[in-house]
Every structure is written in C-alpha cells, then in structure tokens.
Design an enzyme around this catalytic site. Structure first.
Site, PDB file in Angstrom:
ATOM      1  N   ARG A  25     -16.150 -14.986   2.798  1.00 33.88           N
ATOM      2  CA  ARG A  25     -16.082 -14.537   1.561  1.00 33.88           C
ATOM      3  C   ARG A  25     -15.853 -15.541   0.582  1.00 33.88           C
ATOM      4  O   ARG A  25     -16.573 -15.508  -0.628  1.00 33.88           O
ATOM      5  CB  ARG A  25     -15.102 -13.431   1.324  1.00 33.88           C
ATOM      6  CG  ARG A  25     -15.110 -12.062   2.190  1.00 33.88           C
ATOM      7  CD  ARG A  25     -14.287 -11.210   1.611  1.00 33.88           C
ATOM      8  NE  ARG A  25     -14.220 -10.993   0.222  1.00 33.88           N
ATOM      9  CZ  ARG A  25     -13.481  -9.894  -0.366  1.00 33.88           C
ATOM     10  NH1 ARG A  25     -12.763  -9.046   0.356  1.00 33.88           N
ATOM     11  NH2 ARG A  25     -13.421  -9.755  -1.632  1.00 33.88           N
ATOM     12  N   LYS A  49     -15.685 -19.754  -6.529  1.00 33.30           N
ATOM     13  CA  LYS A  49     -15.996 -18.457  -6.302  1.00 33.30           C
ATOM     14  C   LYS A  49     -15.573 -17.575  -7.501  1.00 33.30           C
ATOM     15  O   LYS A  49     -16.296 -17.022  -8.154  1.00 33.30           O
ATOM     16  CB  LYS A  49     -15.304 -18.048  -5.009  1.00 33.30           C
ATOM     17  CG  LYS A  49     -15.288 -16.431  -5.109  1.00 33.30           C
ATOM     18  CD  LYS A  49     -14.477 -16.020  -3.502  1.00 33.30           C
ATOM     19  CE  LYS A  49     -12.957 -15.798  -3.784  1.00 33.30           C
ATOM     20  NZ  LYS A  49     -12.342 -14.821  -4.455  1.00 33.30           N
TER      21      LYS A  49
HETATM   22  C1  EPZ Z   1      -8.068 -13.185  -9.552  1.00 30.28           C
HETATM   23  O1  EPZ Z   1      -7.640 -11.770  -9.213  1.00 30.28           O
HETATM   24  C2  EPZ Z   1      -8.379 -13.850  -8.383  1.00 30.28           C
HETATM   25  N1  EPZ Z   1      -9.842 -13.213  -8.007  1.00 30.28           N
HETATM   26  C3  EPZ Z   1      -7.663 -13.948  -7.270  1.00 30.28           C
HETATM   27  O2  EPZ Z   1      -8.201 -14.615  -6.287  1.00 30.28           O
HETATM   28  C4  EPZ Z   1      -6.135 -14.381  -7.531  1.00 30.28           C
HETATM   29  O3  EPZ Z   1      -5.328 -14.441  -6.477  1.00 30.28           O
HETATM   30  C5  EPZ Z   1      -5.758 -13.729  -8.870  1.00 30.28           C
HETATM   31  O4  EPZ Z   1      -6.599 -13.890  -9.838  1.00 30.28           O
HETATM   32  C6  EPZ Z   1      -4.356 -14.687  -9.454  1.00 30.28           C
HETATM   33  O5  EPZ Z   1      -4.784 -15.920  -9.632  1.00 30.28           O
HETATM   34  C7  EPZ Z   1     -11.142 -13.448  -8.866  1.00 30.28           C
HETATM   35  O6  EPZ Z   1     -10.788 -14.245  -9.789  1.00 30.28           O
HETATM   36  C8  EPZ Z   1     -12.267 -12.770  -8.347  1.00 30.28           C
HETATM   37  P1  EPZ Z   1      -4.918 -10.939 -11.784  1.00 30.28           P
HETATM   38  P2  EPZ Z   1      -7.289 -10.607 -10.395  1.00 30.28           P
HETATM   39  O7  EPZ Z   1      -5.471  -9.839 -12.540  1.00 30.28           O
HETATM   40  O8  EPZ Z   1      -7.985 -10.873 -11.520  1.00 30.28           O
HETATM   41  C9  EPZ Z   1      -1.355  -7.804 -11.721  1.00 30.28           C
HETATM   42  C10 EPZ Z   1      -8.934 -15.218  -3.997  1.00 30.28           C
HETATM   43  O9  EPZ Z   1      -8.186 -15.361  -3.024  1.00 30.28           O
HETATM   44  N2  EPZ Z   1      -2.208  -6.597 -12.496  1.00 30.28           N
HETATM   45  O10 EPZ Z   1      -4.541 -12.225 -12.445  1.00 30.28           O
HETATM   46  O11 EPZ Z   1      -7.452  -9.407  -9.705  1.00 30.28           O
HETATM   47  C11 EPZ Z   1      -1.812  -7.772 -10.418  1.00 30.28           C
HETATM   48  O12 EPZ Z   1      -1.342  -6.795  -9.245  1.00 30.28           O
HETATM   49  C12 EPZ Z   1      -8.642 -13.921  -4.784  1.00 30.28           C
HETATM   50  O13 EPZ Z   1      -9.791 -15.846  -4.394  1.00 30.28           O
HETATM   51  C13 EPZ Z   1      -1.776  -5.572 -12.929  1.00 30.28           C
HETATM   52  O14 EPZ Z   1      -0.521  -5.296 -13.086  1.00 30.28           O
HETATM   53  O15 EPZ Z   1      -5.693 -11.079 -10.446  1.00 30.28           O
HETATM   54  C14 EPZ Z   1      -1.011  -9.212 -10.099  1.00 30.28           C
HETATM   55  O16 EPZ Z   1       0.224  -8.960  -9.475  1.00 30.28           O
HETATM   56  C15 EPZ Z   1      -7.349 -13.131  -4.436  1.00 30.28           C
HETATM   57  N3  EPZ Z   1      -2.829  -4.920 -13.756  1.00 30.28           N
HETATM   58  C16 EPZ Z   1      -1.193  -9.992 -11.375  1.00 30.28           C
HETATM   59  O17 EPZ Z   1      -1.494  -8.921 -12.286  1.00 30.28           O
HETATM   60  C17 EPZ Z   1      -3.920  -5.178 -13.861  1.00 30.28           C
HETATM   61  O18 EPZ Z   1      -4.614  -4.392 -14.593  1.00 30.28           O
HETATM   62  C18 EPZ Z   1      -2.099 -11.014 -11.279  1.00 30.28           C
HETATM   63  O19 EPZ Z   1      -3.366 -10.262 -11.092  1.00 30.28           O
HETATM   64  C19 EPZ Z   1      -4.561  -6.397 -13.374  1.00 30.28           C
HETATM   65  C20 EPZ Z   1      -3.673  -7.268 -12.791  1.00 30.28           C
END
Ligand code: EPZ
Length: 421
Positions: A397, A22
């Site tokens: 999803r 996904k």
């Molecule tokens: C991706 O989300 C995945 N989704 C998530 O999978 C996954 O949990 C996550 O990466 C972590 O591995 C997709 O790829 C569509 P991040 P993403 O940006 O990109 C912080 C699932 O269950 N952050 O790596 O949104 C954030 O709050 C989903 O399949 C900021 O602070 O995750 C988090 O603590 C859920 N500012 C950390 O970084 C930003 O601008 C990692 O988030 C972006 C992120």
C-alpha cells in the site's frame, strides 16, 4: 496473499532511490477535481493506495494515464460526485475527495471511511470545517451527504492539527467566496506540496509552511503540473534498515529537511549520517545501538508513521528505550508480532518500553497495517534465522517494491506470491 521470506544477518550496503510520497500523491490526486482538464503529477509512486485513488477518481469520470512515474489526470468529464463504500472502505484517504467535489460541483456523497487496523479514525474536523464554509452536511446510512450552493470563506480553528482535515478544507477554500483562515493548520511537507500545487492551478494561498494558512477564494482553477515530493517515511524506513543491520547505505532523491528529527535521533543512537543535497548516507558499521526515547508529534516532530520502525530498532539496542505515540494512542499492533521474534517490550498505555536484546530469532509474523509490517521486515533483517512476514499487501500500500529495494542493498529477502493463509 504474498509473503516475504527473510534470512537475517546481512549488513546492508549500497545505494537506492527514494520514490514519491504516498501521502502527497493521495492529496494531489483529488485536488485535480477542482479543475477541468489535464493535470500532470510527476514522481508519483506506484503503490496500491495510489491505484485505489485512481479507481475512485475514474469512478467519478476522471481519465487517467500512468506512465513510469508520471500520472496524468483528465477531469474534463466528471459524471458523478458519489464515492461508494466499496471504494472508500479500502482507504481512509478517499475522504479527501469531499472538499474538492463540494467546492467544484456543490455536492458530494462520500461513504464514511471505516476504522483501520489500529482503531477509530474520526473525521469530525473535516465535517466541522466544511460546515464553517457553509456546507450543509447530513450523515445518512453510512454516507456523508454534503451540499453547498457556493462555499463562503471563514476563519477555522482546528483544536487538533490534522493532515487530512487541513488538506480537505484547504482544497475547498480555494473556490470559496472570500477569505478563509485556517488556524492550527498541519505543516506536514505533504500539505505544503498540495498548497504549492493549488497555487500553480491559480489558487491564492499564503502562509505555506506555517500553521496559519490564508486562502483568497477564486472563481476557477486551471490544470497544472507538479513534482511530488520524495517519501520521507520510505526514506526513514530504509535508513533504519541500514542502522538495524549495522550497514552502510546511501539514499538518493531525498529531502533531508523533511526528516531532520529522525536524522538527529539516528545520530544519537550511534549512527554516522552525512547529507549532501538530495543524498543521505548512513554508516552504522560496528556500532552499538544506543537506546533513544522518542515521543511522536505533529510535524516537525517525530512522525507517528516512523514509530513502529523505531521500536524495531530499539528492540536490539543496548539498554531500555521508551516510545510514546501521542498521535494514535493505540497504534501498536506490531508489538505482539515483535514479541514473537523475541523482542522484550512492555506496554503502558500509549508507551512501549523496549529492553534491547542481543539477538532476535526468526519466526512467522503477521502484517496488520502498513507501518507495522515495515517494522516486522526491519526486525527480520537482523533476526537470527528465517522470518516469514505474511500478508505483505499491507506493505505494498505504501512502499513501492520495498523487497526489491532491500535486495538492492544486499538483503536476503524473497517475495512468495499468492500464498493463502
Ligand atoms: C495522515 O492521516 C496520514 N495519511 C497518516 O499516514 C499519518 O499517520 C497521519 O496523517 C498523521 O501524520 C495520509 O496522509 C493519507 P490526521 P490523517 O488527520 O490525515 C485525529 C501512513 O502510514 N483526528 O493528521 O488521517 C486523528 O484521530 C498513514 O502513511 C480527529 O480527531 O491523520 C489523529 O489522532 C497512516 N478528527 C490525529 O487527529 C479528525 O477529523 C491526526 O490525524 C481528523 C483527525
């Protein structure tokens, strides 16, 4: 809204094939906006989130055909660069369209994604990165309004490793003028799959699989074909289904390297695992599950997307285990629902302390988000009696017909459609 009815106690056995990832598809699909023409994404899973991204891309004017697991996206006639709230609110990954639209069309208007079940999920790293590439970005009435005559390469240092921000900046940088360096880039396999696809389109990305990506901007990219990598989280979830029921299962179409840490943790918990190319066999017959602590981290650490499933497994282990989520400190909506099944779990900040018990007892439980729902299904497979998991649209999803896959492994699970709650 559908629900699952699960009668626990069956030891899973048999073989099942893992579908495409996904979180790779949700990056590969918007990447096609960087080109004009037909790109082909093979091994695309049939999921709600994929359909949500398809409808967003069609809103821009992309023409799509989805036959079996091959998704063709024709980006010859893009008419709009606006992503309205009605689309973006359904899925945070919609923000992935920002980078490609800005790089290709010089403008984008994308609704700010809502929060999600477990709290705020900021996109500051996406915004700051695009500004570094020369974009002008305003936030107006819940929308991100981005403009850039021509993006210009820059050195970007992410203070936090972010999958989404890395993907967005990587896509934008492919058409920027000059060189972009991304330091502390995410190394998740889904990002590597995206980078390979972009290079097949004519991008010039080096440092793939490392935390330092170097992108030489080019003038244009061409449509390409890519194989979506297998879904490591679906594979991990089904391995835990085999472990929690003390069964013996074989998964086909896996990439074991993407889940090395989970395989090692399952071995520590007492399971036997054998890997042979794209096959993973797990044998948990007659074992006692050892309590094994985990602490989530960015790849190749233990994935936060497997945290809820691991808690379900530890709820029937022989002892006490600590599970800490360092990525999302409040991603524990599954805990109160697992307590309804009789689990013994205490929360201290972002750590769950699980005291394993002999038997969980079936009950009605509510899905709140994708991976939380998966943990409830796993617990239901081993709970005494009947477990009803409500609102399984959350599961749909991110898992393609997980009930059918579990049935193929012998689980007593039934989907009841359209039940209102
Ligand atoms: C991706 O989300 C995945 N989704 C998530 O999978 C996954 O949990 C996550 O990466 C972590 O591995 C997709 O790829 C569509 P991040 P993403 O940006 O990109 C912080 C699932 O269950 N952050 O790596 O949104 C954030 O709050 C989903 O399949 C900021 O602070 O995750 C988090 O603590 C859920 N500012 C950390 O970084 C930003 O601008 C990692 O988030 C972006 C992120």
């Amino acid at each position: 809204m559908d629900k699952f009815i699960i009668n626990g106690g069956t030891k899973l056995s048999g073989k099942v094939k893992i579908d495409g990832a996904k979180n790779a598809s949700l990056a590969l699909m918007p990447a096609t906006l960087l080109t004009n023409g037909k790109s082909i994404l093979r091994n695309t899973p049939r999921l709600r989130d994929v359909n949500t991204m398809i409808s967003l891309l069609e809103f821009f004017g992309v023409e799509t055909t989805f036959t079996d697991h091959t998704l063709t996206l024709d980006t010859s006639n893009i008419k709009s660069q606006n992503a309205p709230y009605e689309h973006v609110k359904k899925m945070r990954a919609s923000v992935y369209v920002l980078g490609p639209l800005l790089a290709k069309y010089g403008r984008a208007k994308v609704s700010l994604p809502g929060g999600c079940a477990w709290g705020p999920r900021p996109i500051n790293l996406h915004i700051e990165g695009l500004k570094k590439l020369g974009a002008e970005i305003e936030l107006e009435e819940g929308y991100i309004i981005a403009k850039a005559k021509k993006l210009v390469g820059a050195e970007i240092n992410f203070e936090k490793s972010s999958v989404g921000a890395t993907g967005n900046i990587l896509m934008a940088a492919t058409l920027a003028k000059g060189t972009t360096i991304i330091n502390n880039a995410a190394k998740e396999p889904e990002i590597n799959n995206l980078a390979q696809f972009l290079n097949k389109m004519g991008a010039r990305i080096s440092g793939i699989n490392t935390s330092k990506l170097i992108i030489e901007g080019v003038n244009e990219l061409s449509p390409a074909t890519i194989d979506t990598i297998p879904d490591r989280i679906e594979a991990g979830t089904l391995l835990i289904a085999g472990a929690i029921t003390k069964g013996k299962i074989e998964l086909q179409n896996c990439n074991f390297e993407h889940i090395n840490i989970l395989i090692n943790k399952l071995k520590e918990s007492g399971c036997k695992l054998f890997v042979n190319n794209d096959l993973i066999t797990l044998d948990a017959s007659n074992i006692d599950i050892n309590p094994i602590d985990i602490s989530t981290a960015v790849y190749p650490g233990f994935p936060t997307d497997m945290q809820a499933q691991w808690i379900a497994l530890m709820s029937v282990a022989k002892g006490v285990a600590n599970v800490t989520d360092n990525i999302y400190l409040d991603r524990f909506n599954h805990v109160p629902e697992l307590l309804r099944l009789g689990a013994s779990i205490k929360m201290i900040e972002n750590t769950a302390i699980i005291t394993g018990i002999k038997k969980l007892k079936g009950a009605k439980v509510m899905s709140t988000d994708l991976r939380a729902s998966a943990s409830l299904v796993l617990a239901g497979l081993v709970a005494d009696g009947t477990t009803e998991v409500l609102r399984v649209y959350h599961l749909d999803r991110g898992y393609q017909l997980i009930d059918e896959k579990l049935k193929m492994l012998g689980a007593d699970i039934k989907r009841v459609e359209g039940t209102e709650y």
